[in-house]
Each structure stands twice: as structure tokens, then as C-alpha cells.
Design an enzyme around this catalytic site. Sequence first.
Site, PDB file in Angstrom:
ATOM      1  N   LYS A  13      -3.106  24.130  44.019  1.00  0.00           N
ATOM      2  CA  LYS A  13      -2.517  23.799  42.613  1.00  0.00           C
ATOM      3  C   LYS A  13      -2.382  24.825  41.818  1.00  0.00           C
ATOM      4  CE  LYS A  13      -7.098  22.778  40.696  1.00  0.00           C
ATOM      5  NZ  LYS A  13      -7.403  23.767  40.886  1.00  0.00           N
ATOM      6  N   ARG A  88     -12.420  19.272  34.121  1.00  0.00           N
ATOM      7  CA  ARG A  88     -13.337  19.368  35.473  1.00  0.00           C
ATOM      8  C   ARG A  88     -14.372  18.188  35.449  1.00  0.00           C
ATOM      9  NH1 ARG A  88     -11.489  24.283  37.457  1.00  0.00           N
ATOM     10  NH2 ARG A  88     -12.538  25.162  39.201  1.00  0.00           N
ATOM     11  N   ARG A 127      -8.276  33.758  51.064  1.00  0.00           N
ATOM     12  CA  ARG A 127      -8.120  34.427  49.616  1.00  0.00           C
ATOM     13  C   ARG A 127      -9.191  35.388  49.344  1.00  0.00           C
ATOM     14  NH1 ARG A 127      -7.448  30.171  44.787  1.00  0.00           N
ATOM     15  NH2 ARG A 127      -9.716  30.169  44.651  1.00  0.00           N
ATOM     16  N   ARG A 133     -12.463  38.147  45.129  1.00  0.00           N
ATOM     17  CA  ARG A 133     -13.093  37.149  44.109  1.00  0.00           C
ATOM     18  C   ARG A 133     -14.718  37.285  44.223  1.00  0.00           C
ATOM     19  NH1 ARG A 133      -9.859  31.967  42.241  1.00  0.00           N
ATOM     20  NH2 ARG A 133     -12.043  31.320  41.895  1.00  0.00           N
ATOM     21  N   ARG A 144     -19.075  25.066  45.295  1.00  0.00           N
ATOM     22  CA  ARG A 144     -17.540  24.647  44.344  1.00  0.00           C
ATOM     23  C   ARG A 144     -16.914  23.258  44.887  1.00  0.00           C
ATOM     24  NH1 ARG A 144     -13.954  29.373  44.869  1.00  0.00           N
ATOM     25  NH2 ARG A 144     -12.641  28.199  43.289  1.00  0.00           N
TER      26      ARG A 144
HETATM   27  P1  AMP Z   1     -10.866  28.029  39.259  1.00  0.00           P
HETATM   28  O1  AMP Z   1     -10.162  29.207  39.154  1.00  0.00           O
HETATM   29  O2  AMP Z   1     -10.207  26.934  38.563  1.00  0.00           O
HETATM   30  O3  AMP Z   1     -11.572  27.609  40.587  1.00  0.00           O
HETATM   31  O4  AMP Z   1     -12.117  28.438  38.339  1.00  0.00           O
HETATM   32  C1  AMP Z   1     -13.175  29.461  38.817  1.00  0.00           C
HETATM   33  C2  AMP Z   1     -14.363  29.113  38.260  1.00  0.00           C
HETATM   34  O5  AMP Z   1     -14.455  28.942  36.556  1.00  0.00           O
HETATM   35  C3  AMP Z   1     -15.293  27.678  38.582  1.00  0.00           C
HETATM   36  O6  AMP Z   1     -15.880  27.515  39.575  1.00  0.00           O
HETATM   37  C4  AMP Z   1     -15.884  27.504  37.208  1.00  0.00           C
HETATM   38  O7  AMP Z   1     -17.051  28.109  37.388  1.00  0.00           O
HETATM   39  C5  AMP Z   1     -15.223  27.896  36.213  1.00  0.00           C
HETATM   40  N1  AMP Z   1     -14.246  26.896  35.564  1.00  0.00           N
HETATM   41  C6  AMP Z   1     -13.001  27.186  35.426  1.00  0.00           C
HETATM   42  N2  AMP Z   1     -12.566  26.044  34.876  1.00  0.00           N
HETATM   43  C7  AMP Z   1     -13.668  25.200  34.266  1.00  0.00           C
HETATM   44  C8  AMP Z   1     -13.654  24.239  33.472  1.00  0.00           C
HETATM   45  N3  AMP Z   1     -12.768  23.335  33.290  1.00  0.00           N
HETATM   46  N4  AMP Z   1     -15.196  23.854  33.410  1.00  0.00           N
HETATM   47  C9  AMP Z   1     -16.184  24.265  33.794  1.00  0.00           C
HETATM   48  N5  AMP Z   1     -15.800  25.715  34.571  1.00  0.00           N
HETATM   49  C10 AMP Z   1     -14.670  26.258  34.653  1.00  0.00           C
END
Ligand code: AMP
Length: 188
Positions: A13, A88, A127, A133, A144
Site C-alpha cells: 500500500k 490502525r 524488504r 529496517r 505485526r
Molecule cells: P508501517 O510503516 O505503517 O508498517 O509502520 C511501522 C510501525 O510504526 C508499526 O509497526 C507501528 O509500530 C508504528 N505505527 C505506524 N502507524 C501507526 C499507527 N497509526 N498507530 C500506531 N502505531 C503505528
Amino acid sequence: MRIILLGPPGSGKGTQAALLRDQHSVVHISTGMLLREAVKNQTELGQQAQQFMDAGELVPDSLMLGLIEQRLGQADVTNGFILDGYPRNLSQAEALDTVLNRIGQPLDGAIAVTVDETEVVERLLNRAKQEGRSDDTEDVIRNRMRVYAEQTAPVAGYYDARGQLRQVDGMGSIETVQQRLVETLGTL
Ligand code: AMP
């Protein structure tokens, strides 16, 4: 265009959001990217968020609300936006409605990008190798995915209940999925 892209970690996404941003001249707001930036700069938010991110857990809603309010308050948002990674959970979805109503920028809707889980874990492991990361180790990836299923998947129902959800098959090439997204956007 004011939309949310929903989908599990590794659903592509973020890539799709960036392509839509370029085509439609809207902003792409990725809370994951904003948080990684905060961690890199060791801001107060970054310091508080890091332990949750490293464990694959959600960063507490109270911290996220400040971040998203601040970002949605910026002038470029008035041209439209694609939200990627927020909301989320259900309480974030409700908080988002409040903020968007306040700024007079209600959502067109949400698009859920669906993928098959085995494929997703493979994408994330690839990735991890490319980007290094810290939250892309196998254990954290699995956590996750679990957090997504338990807390984030119900968010789709929140938008579906008001006729604002569409589903797009996320399997296939970037171009194929983009094409499906563009077609689906027309139905919102
Ligand atoms: P992402 O890049 O969207 O996969 O986000 C990486 C990490 O950031 C996630 O595993 C969460 O720990 C944190 N994170 C990102 N967006 C949110 C959100 N809306 N609420 C809570 N944690 C978030």
C-alpha cells in the site's frame, strides 16, 4: 481525493500510495514514515515510539493523535491526501473523523488492499534485506501481522458500515494493482 489505504504490512500500500500521490498531486501521509523520521531525529515522540515499533506493537493512540493532527493541520492537505498506516484501530478511526470534520476535509472512503499472508511475509523479509529496517525481523513481522489481524482489520468494517469501503486485490504486479486501484477510486 481524500482516502485511506488499508492493508497488512507488506501489502504494497505504501508503494501504491506514492504512485497515486504523483498522479493526483495529493499528499501521501504515512504514519510509519513520520515515526521513523522522528526516531531518526531522536525527537521526544521518536524516543517514546521506538520501543513499540521495534516490538511490532502499535504506538499508543495518544502519541499518534498528536502526530496526525499536526500533519493534517498543514496547508498542503487541502489539495487532498492518501493516508497510509492510519487509522490502525477503531479508536484511531473515530479520532480521525473528529479531526477531519474539524478541518472540513471529510473522507471519500477507504480502500482495503488484500493479499495472501505467505506472500506478504516473503515480501517483508525481502524488504528487510534491502532496507535494513529494525522491525523487519521474522518474529517482529509475525507480531505485526497478528496486531494487524486483531486491531487493524476491524477498521475496514467501520468504513464498510457506512458504505465507504472498497476492496482491491493486491496480488500481481505494481502496475496491475495500480490499475485496479484507479478503477476502484472511480467508485468512491
Ligand atoms: P508501517 O510503516 O505503517 O508498517 O509502520 C511501522 C510501525 O510504526 C508499526 O509497526 C507501528 O509500530 C508504528 N505505527 C505506524 N502507524 C501507526 C499507527 N497509526 N498507530 C500506531 N502505531 C503505528
